[in-house]
Design an enzyme around this catalytic site. Structure first.
Site, short mmCIF file in Angstrom:
data_model
loop_
_atom_site.label_atom_id
_atom_site.label_comp_id
_atom_site.label_asym_id
_atom_site.label_seq_id
_atom_site.Cartn_x
_atom_site.Cartn_y
_atom_site.Cartn_z
CG HIS A 1 -2.06 0.94 1.11
ND1 HIS A 1 -1.98 2.29 1.35
CD2 HIS A 1 -3.33 0.71 0.73
CE1 HIS A 1 -3.15 2.85 1.13
NE2 HIS A 1 -4.00 1.92 0.75
CG ASP B 1 -8.43 -4.19 -2.70
OD1 ASP B 1 -7.64 -3.24 -2.69
OD2 ASP B 1 -9.66 -4.07 -2.91
#
Ligand code: SDX
Length: 438
Positions: free
Chosen positions: A315, A373
């Protein structure tokens, strides 16, 4: 998270241009939480340089009061409330109210908001003709981009961004209609009749009914599924200035209408590096297939010559565990148990992949943790959503954040059209060469 100490008096940063000795002070602007910022708006005028920051890794594009992320400590706040408390105690529509208005609603404000949303859950019947123009095997995200953008052609009474009431109505319409449009995109690809909204149901129960009800049977929403969906939607509602939110803000900065701006956000979210990752995670898990193949794929993820990346890991901001992934991991256990697939092989594979990756030097050194996700797709698949609908659900939930961020930008007195510059590395001036001389 420690409150920030008051900055010292000389609240500036000095840049000395060693090419010619010019020295300029730039003000430091305090943030409530997280890094303060250096205001470089006068840099070009005073020193003749642009800043250079591809991907905006160190660039604050705006002021915002909506969401705060502390990537090092895995913290996510919406208007100061932690994502853990909101998923535990709130519901998606209340979080949408909080994101837009800045405060949790009183009972009276909640009733008004809920009724406002209910007023707008249906779409113009003529929109159905848009769906008939798509192939049955169209990706639902392609339908979402097209249909949401087309709302501009129907709702002329909520396009004027300078009219606060029209902005409010457009915001209600977008949050209210996304579930209807999303469910219609799914039904169209299934060849099943569209299901109209039922306003007596909650936001998530209504969405589940529009998705899975068929005229031949009575539909009763499963409370475990609607509760799980409340959490999933809350976890996806907003996330600072991510790629799709920045897209919405940039589109909105040109004074484009709200429906066009949200359609632009949907398009940006579709990318597998962003909101499309939940769909890509499921494809990756299917491709890995068995725990015995995990090491091979981890090796591929580390191989610079191989474009393969471990989807659902890493991320830009979180260099710790994404707090949303933690909530989803716990929720996955509950949903899978409720649905009687506690030993779902893909979930077992995901748990093993996470365990191995988190012990691997490369992932530890690059601080690559599971993100939002990684687990969402496994839950959604267990709930009966096809993989192609995963990013559609992400877009449905993120519409609350996009709408809140869009309203905040329009209301910001210093907002101006976004127009980044560049570092030009092309040819110097040269003269045209006739074809026969080339
Ligand atoms: C979302 O911004 C947001 O807030 C997004 C989001 C939201 O709510 O809006 O949180 C939603 O988009 C979550 C992210 C979903 N995407 C994925 O899961 C796709 C896989 N992840 C990667 O594509 C990547 O981690 C990104 C795009 C998420 C972040 O990329 P960055 O911050 O630009 O980092 P990078 O690409 O520069 O990677 C840093 C290093 C690189 O190695 P070096 O060049 O330094 O040697 O880490 C490596 C990368 O190669 N790396 C990975 C990896 N992610 C980064 N290596 C293997 N597998 C991965 N998943």
């Amino acid at each position: 998270m420690a409150e920030k100490e008051q900055a010292s008096d000389n609240n500036t940063v000095t840049i000395i241009d060693n090419r010619n000795g010019t020295q300029v002070d730039f003000p430091i602007l305090d943030s409530t939480l997280g890094p303060d910022v250096i205001d470089v708006q006068t840099l070009y005028r005073t020193l003749g340089y642009f800043t250079y920051d591809p991907g905006f890794t160190s660039t604050a594009s705006c002021d915002s009061e909506i969401t705060f992320i502390d990537g090092a400590n895995g913290v996510l706040l919406h208007r100061g409330y932690s994502i853990e408390e909101l998923t535990e105690n709130s519901n998606f529509l209340e979080v949408a109210y909080l994101l837009i208005n800045g405060e949790l609603p009183t009972a009276e404000e909640w009733e008004t908001f809920r009724k406002d949303i209910a007023l707008h859950t249906m779409v113009d019947e003529q929109l159905i003709r848009f769906y008939n123009g798509f192939r049955r095997d169209a990706h639902p995200m392609a339908i979402m981009v097209g249909v949401v953008g087309a709302l501009s052609a129907f709702y002329h009474d909520s396009l004027d961004i300078n009219d606060a009431e029209q902005r409010r109505v457009a915001s209600m319409r977008l949050i209210a209609k996304m579930p209807t449009i999303a469910a219609m995109a799914y039904k169209y690809t299934k060849g099943q009749p569209f299901v109209y909204p039922t306003n007596s149901l909650s936001y998530t129960e209504n969405f589940l009914k529009m998705m899975f009800a068929v005229p031949a049977d009575e539909y009763v929403p499963n409370p475990v599924l609607s509760q799980a969906l409340e959490k999933i939607f809350i976890l996806h509602a907003d996330h600072e200035q991510n790629a799709s939110t920045s897209t919405v803000r940039l589109a909105g900065s040109s004074q484009a209408n709200p429906f066009a701006c949200i359609a632009a956000g949907i398009a940006s979210l579709w990318g597998p590096a962003h909101g499309g990752a939940n769909e890509a995670v499921l494809k990756m898990l299917h491709e890995i297939g068995d725990k015995s193949n995990i090491q091979k794929y981890i090796a591929r993820a580390k191989d610079k010559s191989d474009p393969f990346r471990l989807m659902g890991f890493g991320h830009r901001v979180y260099k710790n565990y994404d707090p949303r992934a933690k909530v989803l991991k716990a929720s996955a256990h509950a949903v899978l148990n409720e649905l009687g697939c506690a030993n779902e092989p893909l979930f077992e594979l995901a748990l093993e992949l996470e365990r191995i990756a988190l012990e691997d030097e490369y992932f530890i050194e690059k601080k690559l943790f599971p993100n939002v996700d990684f687990y969402s797709g496994i839950i959604l698949r267990a709930m009966g959503f096809p993989t192609s609908m995963f990013t559609v659900l992400f877009a449905l939930a993120r519409t609350a954040g996009w709408v809140a961020q869009w309203n905040e930008m329009i209301a910001d007195p210093i907002h101006k059209i976004g127009r980044p510059r560049q570092r030009y590395t092309g040819s110097s001036p040269r003269n045209y060469i006739p074809m026969d001389k080339r």
